[in-house]
Design a protein around this motif. Structure first.
Motif, short mmCIF file in Angstrom:
data_model
loop_
_atom_site.label_atom_id
_atom_site.label_comp_id
_atom_site.label_asym_id
_atom_site.label_seq_id
_atom_site.Cartn_x
_atom_site.Cartn_y
_atom_site.Cartn_z
N TYR A 38 0.84 -1.20 0.00
CA TYR A 38 0.00 0.00 0.00
C TYR A 38 0.87 1.25 0.00
O TYR A 38 2.03 1.21 0.41
N VAL A 39 0.27 2.35 -0.44
CA VAL A 39 0.92 3.66 -0.40
C VAL A 39 0.01 4.61 0.37
O VAL A 39 -1.17 4.76 0.03
N LEU A 40 0.56 5.22 1.39
CA LEU A 40 -0.14 6.22 2.19
C LEU A 40 0.37 7.59 1.74
O LEU A 40 1.57 7.83 1.73
N THR A 41 -0.55 8.46 1.34
CA THR A 41 -0.21 9.80 0.88
C THR A 41 -0.84 10.81 1.82
O THR A 41 -2.00 10.67 2.20
N GLY A 42 -0.06 11.83 2.20
CA GLY A 42 -0.59 12.84 3.09
C GLY A 42 0.48 13.85 3.47
O GLY A 42 1.39 14.14 2.69
N ASP A 53 2.01 16.20 0.28
CA ASP A 53 2.08 15.17 -0.75
C ASP A 53 3.18 14.15 -0.47
O ASP A 53 3.80 13.61 -1.38
N PHE A 54 3.41 13.88 0.79
CA PHE A 54 4.41 12.91 1.23
C PHE A 54 3.83 11.51 1.03
O PHE A 54 2.66 11.27 1.31
N GLN A 55 4.65 10.60 0.54
CA GLN A 55 4.19 9.23 0.32
C GLN A 55 5.13 8.23 0.98
O GLN A 55 6.35 8.36 0.91
#
Length: 84
Positions: A38-42, A53-55
């Motif tokens: 998974y990729v968490l973006t925030g 926009d950190f991933q």
């Protein structure tokens, strides 16, 4: 699967991950992926500075109980990598 965190998730901090050994706290806006990856973006808070926009990509130790954001966010990670 792509999940955008709701106001309720944010209020309950279900979108927050802290990586203590890196001194990174991520406030997720969205989560996407499938299976174990998974990729968490925030927004990330690193040493007191905010990065938008950190991933972070992560792989779970085991398959999640379900594809719900709660189950994925609370699962143990096998590895992670910053993508930004």
């Amino acid at each position: 699967m792509k999940y955008v965190f709701t106001d309720e998730d944010i209020k309950d901090e279900k979108n927050v991950i802290e990586i203590e050994d890196e001194n990174v706290k991520i406030f997720g806006e969205s989560l996407e992926g499938e299976g174990k990856v998974y990729v968490l973006t925030g927004v990330a808070l690193i040493d007191g500075e905010r990065y938008h926009d950190f991933q972070v990509e992560f792989e779970l130790e085991n398959d999640p109980v379900s594809e719900s954001a709660d189950d994925i966010m609370s699962a143990d990670w096998k590895f992670y990598d910053f993508l930004c």
